[in-house]
Design a protein around this motif. Sequence first.
Motif, PDB file in Angstrom:
ATOM      1  N   GLU A  49      37.640  25.057  51.492  1.00  0.00           N
ATOM      2  CA  GLU A  49      36.865  23.853  51.749  1.00  0.00           C
ATOM      3  C   GLU A  49      35.388  24.131  51.514  1.00  0.00           C
ATOM      4  O   GLU A  49      34.923  25.266  51.663  1.00  0.00           O
ATOM      5  N   GLU A  50      34.679  23.093  51.140  1.00  0.00           N
ATOM      6  CA  GLU A  50      33.240  23.207  50.892  1.00  0.00           C
ATOM      7  C   GLU A  50      32.496  23.087  52.204  1.00  0.00           C
ATOM      8  O   GLU A  50      32.808  22.242  53.040  1.00  0.00           O
ATOM      9  N   SER A  51      31.485  23.951  52.394  1.00  0.00           N
ATOM     10  CA  SER A  51      30.763  23.948  53.661  1.00  0.00           C
ATOM     11  C   SER A  51      29.346  24.470  53.448  1.00  0.00           C
ATOM     12  O   SER A  51      28.993  24.945  52.360  1.00  0.00           O
ATOM     13  N   PHE A  52      28.539  24.388  54.511  1.00  0.00           N
ATOM     14  CA  PHE A  52      27.166  24.890  54.505  1.00  0.00           C
ATOM     15  C   PHE A  52      26.978  25.817  55.697  1.00  0.00           C
ATOM     16  O   PHE A  52      27.419  25.513  56.798  1.00  0.00           O
ATOM     17  N   VAL A  53      26.352  26.957  55.446  1.00  0.00           N
ATOM     18  CA  VAL A  53      26.177  27.986  56.467  1.00  0.00           C
ATOM     19  C   VAL A  53      24.696  28.330  56.562  1.00  0.00           C
ATOM     20  O   VAL A  53      24.017  28.499  55.539  1.00  0.00           O
ATOM     21  N   ILE A  54      24.195  28.420  57.792  1.00  0.00           N
ATOM     22  CA  ILE A  54      22.793  28.795  58.020  1.00  0.00           C
ATOM     23  C   ILE A  54      22.657  30.314  57.952  1.00  0.00           C
ATOM     24  O   ILE A  54      23.435  31.051  58.571  1.00  0.00           O
ATOM     25  N   LEU A  55      21.692  30.796  57.182  1.00  0.00           N
ATOM     26  CA  LEU A  55      21.406  32.226  57.078  1.00  0.00           C
ATOM     27  C   LEU A  55      19.949  32.471  57.438  1.00  0.00           C
ATOM     28  O   LEU A  55      19.052  31.891  56.828  1.00  0.00           O
ATOM     29  N   SER A  62      17.129  42.366  51.769  1.00  0.00           N
ATOM     30  CA  SER A  62      17.676  41.633  50.630  1.00  0.00           C
ATOM     31  C   SER A  62      19.203  41.588  50.621  1.00  0.00           C
ATOM     32  O   SER A  62      19.775  40.837  49.832  1.00  0.00           O
ATOM     33  N   GLU A  63      19.870  42.366  51.459  1.00  0.00           N
ATOM     34  CA  GLU A  63      21.327  42.386  51.496  1.00  0.00           C
ATOM     35  C   GLU A  63      21.836  41.875  52.838  1.00  0.00           C
ATOM     36  O   GLU A  63      21.337  42.283  53.892  1.00  0.00           O
ATOM     37  N   TYR A  64      22.851  41.017  52.779  1.00  0.00           N
ATOM     38  CA  TYR A  64      23.443  40.430  53.988  1.00  0.00           C
ATOM     39  C   TYR A  64      24.959  40.447  53.846  1.00  0.00           C
ATOM     40  O   TYR A  64      25.489  40.212  52.756  1.00  0.00           O
ATOM     41  N   THR A  65      25.653  40.730  54.938  1.00  0.00           N
ATOM     42  CA  THR A  65      27.110  40.716  54.966  1.00  0.00           C
ATOM     43  C   THR A  65      27.567  39.421  55.619  1.00  0.00           C
ATOM     44  O   THR A  65      27.236  39.145  56.769  1.00  0.00           O
ATOM     45  N   LEU A  66      28.328  38.625  54.874  1.00  0.00           N
ATOM     46  CA  LEU A  66      28.776  37.318  55.338  1.00  0.00           C
ATOM     47  C   LEU A  66      30.183  37.416  55.926  1.00  0.00           C
ATOM     48  O   LEU A  66      30.894  38.394  55.711  1.00  0.00           O
ATOM     49  N   PRO A  67      30.618  36.407  56.691  1.00  0.00           N
ATOM     50  CA  PRO A  67      31.959  36.425  57.291  1.00  0.00           C
ATOM     51  C   PRO A  67      33.066  36.510  56.236  1.00  0.00           C
ATOM     52  O   PRO A  67      32.901  36.092  55.092  1.00  0.00           O
ATOM     53  N   GLN A  68      34.216  37.048  56.648  1.00  0.00           N
ATOM     54  CA  GLN A  68      35.339  37.240  55.734  1.00  0.00           C
ATOM     55  C   GLN A  68      35.906  35.918  55.226  1.00  0.00           C
ATOM     56  O   GLN A  68      36.560  35.873  54.188  1.00  0.00           O
ATOM     57  N   GLU A  69      35.679  34.824  55.957  1.00  0.00           N
ATOM     58  CA  GLU A  69      36.243  33.533  55.559  1.00  0.00           C
ATOM     59  C   GLU A  69      35.578  32.950  54.321  1.00  0.00           C
ATOM     60  O   GLU A  69      36.130  32.062  53.673  1.00  0.00           O
ATOM     61  N   ILE A  70      34.388  33.433  53.978  1.00  0.00           N
ATOM     62  CA  ILE A  70      33.651  32.876  52.842  1.00  0.00           C
ATOM     63  C   ILE A  70      34.206  33.453  51.546  1.00  0.00           C
ATOM     64  O   ILE A  70      34.312  34.669  51.382  1.00  0.00           O
ATOM     65  N   VAL A  71      34.555  32.564  50.616  1.00  0.00           N
ATOM     66  CA  VAL A  71      35.149  32.966  49.346  1.00  0.00           C
ATOM     67  C   VAL A  71      34.104  33.047  48.240  1.00  0.00           C
ATOM     68  O   VAL A  71      34.091  33.985  47.452  1.00  0.00           O
ATOM     69  N   TYR A 163      37.635  29.797  53.299  1.00  0.00           N
ATOM     70  CA  TYR A 163      39.046  29.561  53.600  1.00  0.00           C
ATOM     71  C   TYR A 163      39.200  28.613  54.777  1.00  0.00           C
ATOM     72  O   TYR A 163      38.459  28.693  55.754  1.00  0.00           O
ATOM     73  N   ARG A 164      40.186  27.739  54.678  1.00  0.00           N
ATOM     74  CA  ARG A 164      40.571  26.933  55.835  1.00  0.00           C
ATOM     75  C   ARG A 164      41.353  27.828  56.792  1.00  0.00           C
ATOM     76  O   ARG A 164      42.090  28.718  56.371  1.00  0.00           O
ATOM     77  N   ILE A 165      41.203  27.591  58.093  1.00  0.00           N
ATOM     78  CA  ILE A 165      41.857  28.437  59.085  1.00  0.00           C
ATOM     79  C   ILE A 165      43.371  28.232  59.034  1.00  0.00           C
ATOM     80  O   ILE A 165      43.872  27.221  58.525  1.00  0.00           O
ATOM     81  N   ASP A 166      44.115  29.196  59.585  1.00  0.00           N
ATOM     82  CA  ASP A 166      45.578  29.152  59.531  1.00  0.00           C
ATOM     83  C   ASP A 166      46.137  27.885  60.171  1.00  0.00           C
ATOM     84  O   ASP A 166      47.038  27.245  59.612  1.00  0.00           O
TER      85      ASP A 166
END
Length: 245
Positions: A49-55, A62-71, A163-166
């Motif tokens: 699904e399309e979404s927006f995330v605040i960073l 310059s490097e950031y680790t994002l959640p595993q759900e982000i494709v 990813y959409r949740i289970d």
Amino acid sequence: MSARNKLSKEIELRLGGGMVDVELDPEHYELSADKALQKYRQRAENAVEESFVILELQKDQSEYTLPQEIVEVKDIYRRTTGISSGTGNNIEPFQAAYMNTYLLGSSRNGGLSTFDFLQQNRETMGRLFGAELMFTWRPQDKRLIIHRKMKAEDTAVLHVYMYRIDEDLLTDQYAGPWLKDYSFAHARLMLAEARGKFTQIAGPQGGTTMNADQLRTDALQDIDKLEQELTLYNDGSAGLGFVIG
């Protein structure tokens, strides 16, 4: 558990390992559901699904680790304009020009047309002086690398696909039935591997013949049929549309 150990455990379970009797254990049911979700997320557009995330951007990072759900990270939008400009060698041309022209001279602003002209000018200045952040997205380790040295803390909005949740997938009117059927097919395939270890079980009236071959045949046919349904978008996924050229 490492990825290699997880793979070894999965192979063991798919071959019927750990079964004392000829029925599935809870681990095998969990593996069937995991295989269905993994295949669906690999092949179906409806799984994301399309979404927006605040960073929150940090200074000199310059490097950031994002959640595993982000494709996938499609774009980065900056929320601030002109408030984090530095001085000397740290000055950023776009933010400095915007602050000097419009924020310090706010008495000259007024009306919707003026605001529209301001926004158009801001877009033009952004294209000329680097308002957009260039980045590299590494899906294998979920790392976002921004190709700019940030001179101050800032807030950005990431335009992402995730990813959409289970639970959402299992209750979906299109994806849910497919996942249940695919899980059931893989469970039958593992059960066939377990029952294939024994051609016959001894009993008081001559024993019972195992139905491993029939289970395997039916399971493979169902798996092929369900995977074909994904190519036909029967799960509610959006099609590819027309391609010209």
